[in-house]
Scaffold this active site. Structure first.
Site, PDB file in Angstrom:
ATOM      1  N   TYR A 145       5.514   9.273   0.590  1.00  0.00           N
ATOM      2  CA  TYR A 145       5.154   9.001   1.987  1.00  0.00           C
ATOM      3  C   TYR A 145       5.529   7.575   2.342  1.00  0.00           C
ATOM      4  O   TYR A 145       5.301   6.637   1.571  1.00  0.00           O
ATOM      5  CB  TYR A 145       3.642   9.196   2.188  1.00  0.00           C
ATOM      6  CG  TYR A 145       3.148   8.810   3.565  1.00  0.00           C
ATOM      7  CD1 TYR A 145       3.066   9.751   4.588  1.00  0.00           C
ATOM      8  CD2 TYR A 145       2.764   7.496   3.841  1.00  0.00           C
ATOM      9  CE1 TYR A 145       2.620   9.397   5.853  1.00  0.00           C
ATOM     10  CE2 TYR A 145       2.314   7.142   5.105  1.00  0.00           C
ATOM     11  CZ  TYR A 145       2.249   8.090   6.106  1.00  0.00           C
ATOM     12  OH  TYR A 145       1.804   7.732   7.355  1.00  0.00           O
TER      13      TYR A 145
ATOM     14  N   GLU B 249       7.008   7.501  10.902  1.00  0.00           N
ATOM     15  CA  GLU B 249       6.352   8.130   9.761  1.00  0.00           C
ATOM     16  C   GLU B 249       7.310   9.116   9.107  1.00  0.00           C
ATOM     17  O   GLU B 249       7.805  10.032   9.768  1.00  0.00           O
ATOM     18  CB  GLU B 249       5.072   8.851  10.204  1.00  0.00           C
ATOM     19  CG  GLU B 249       4.328   9.491   9.033  1.00  0.00           C
ATOM     20  CD  GLU B 249       3.110  10.276   9.485  1.00  0.00           C
ATOM     21  OE1 GLU B 249       2.060  10.159   8.838  1.00  0.00           O
ATOM     22  OE2 GLU B 249       3.219  11.014  10.481  1.00  0.00           O
TER      23      GLU B 249
END
Length: 420
Positions: free
Chosen positions: A144, A232
């Site tokens: 991530y 993101e």
């Protein structure tokens, strides 16, 4: 309860929760489809899956030079849960994988022109207009990465975790040691050392450390280039053939930079937005539709919510939240009235303006002009107070129009409810 529901709907639009615990991220409402975000990444040299966009069999030619081992076909709508969704024609799944190239167009045809229904769409679903056909990559490991503009750090912050493909809030709560937060100097940008540090924290090994660091640097450069407040990537994936790929991307942008990012804002998708809200935004009006029958025109978000509450206390139900702001002009007042009356449920209109920056005379002239231009047929109740209020009241009185004035908000709300 109904009053609380109305308030909740407005508040959820005005202030959304932060993405990451402890970080305050400005909320923006620009919505891009998955393929649009990937195009922005691709234009900045970020490694992504190869893909094509189709709107039906008429676009079959775009696949002629697109030869991959396996194809992933994804319906493009602004909602999650596409893979487990279903279409209004009975077709199951908004995401399909096939090795047979001849099956791609038939799958696209079953999606385009039909509504996809998932847990995150309205009950009737969202119409699919485009389908992305991408190279299906084999992911070995998911990480991530996000970059956000954070008020606490007065600038951009990079957030990384080797636990990708998961809800990052859950990772932060259950295994906080798997979260790394690095503030970035807004003037100097991300350094090579920082990029390598993050790549190693993400558990890339060998030559993949350099490749991951390069991708991280490219993503940061994109972040500043497009005036993003958030990028993101979940997951930033390691593939079985030794690549580092941004598989899924979400981007939020600073509304104040729209004048610099016109091409990006022109891509905005409004597939599940009330057309009245879209029209209002073109005139810098903040409009949110409700389920009541009293149209509200107010200046200031706080005053608008108070107006809705007082309408409810008097037994009525607001049809909308409409904040005309502090720099409203007469033509915006006309547009506001047109938007209000385009809702067939509106049976009366309540104008509540407290003039500080707003000149009450400007509002009054706008009301008179709008009433005459539109030949307004529903009851109109007006409460004005503040800057130039006496001149404004005189304008309304001398107009000869059927406008019911009120001395205070409670009286205005009571009159609006009784007029229906």
């Amino acid at each position: 309860m109904a009053a609380l529901a109305s308030l909740s709907k407005v508040c959820s639009r005005l202030a959304k929760p932060a993405l990451q615990a402890g970080l305050k991220i400005p909320s923006r409402n620009l919505n891009l489809l998955e393929y649009q975000s990937k195009k922005l990444l691709e234009e900045s040299g970020v490694a992504i899956q190869n893909f094509r966009i189709l709107e039906g069999k008429k676009d079959a030619d775009v696949l002629k030079d697109f030869n991959v081992n396996e194809y992933v076909i994804k319906a493009q709508i602004l909602a999650g849960g596409r893979g487990k969704g279903h279409f209004d024609n009975g077709f199951k799944g908004g995401v399909h994988i096939t090795k047979d190239r001849s099956q791609v167009i038939p799958l696209v045809e079953k999606m385009v022109g039909h509504k996809l229904i998932t847990k995150q769409t309205p009950k009737d679903g969202i119409l699919v207009k485009k389908v992305m056909v991408a190279d299906s990559i084999n992911i070995v490991r998911e990480t991530y990465l996000s970059i956000v503009m954070d008020r606490q750090h007065n600038g951009p912050v990079l957030i990384a975790s080797p636990a990708g493909g998961m809800d990052i809030e859950a990772v932060a709560e259950e295994t906080p040691e798997k979260i790394k937060t690095i503030p970035i100097d807004i003037n100097g940008g991300i350094t090579r050392e920082q990029a390598l540090e993050v790549a190693r924290f993400l558990e890339f090994r060998g030559p993949l450390v350099e490749r991951a660091a390069n991708e991280i640097t490219k993503l940061y450069n994109l972040f500043t280039k497009v005036d993003a407040v958030q990028i993101e990537i979940n997951p930033l994936a390691e593939t079985d053939d030794g690549r580092v790929i941004s598989v899924d991307a979400k981007l939020n942008f600073d509304d104040n930079a729209q004048f610099r990012q016109r091409d990006i804002f022109a891509m905005e998708v409004h597939e599940d937005t009330d057309p009245k809200e879209i029209e209002a935004s073109k005139y810098n009006l903040n409009y949110i539709a409700m389920e009541g029958n009293i149209g509200c025109l107010v200046n200031g978000a706080g005053l608008a919510m108070a107006t809705m509450d007082i309408i409810k206390l008097n037994g009525g139900s607001p049809a909308n939240f409409l904040d005309v702001g502090g720099s409203v002009k007469e033509e915006q007042v006309l547009k506001a009235f047109q938007i209000l009356t385009s809702d067939p449920n509106v049976k009366a209109i309540l104008v509540n303006v407290f003039g500080g920056i707003v000149n009450c005379a400007t509002i009054a002239n706008g009301i008179v002009s709008a009433t005459k231009t539109m030949n307004l047929q529903v009851p109109l109740i007006v409460r004005l107070e503040g800057t130039n209020v006496n001149a404004a009241k005189k304008i309304l009185q001398e107009s000869g129009l059927k406008i019911d004035s009120a001395a205070d908000l409670d009286e205005a709300a009571r009159k609006a409810v009784q007029s229906i």
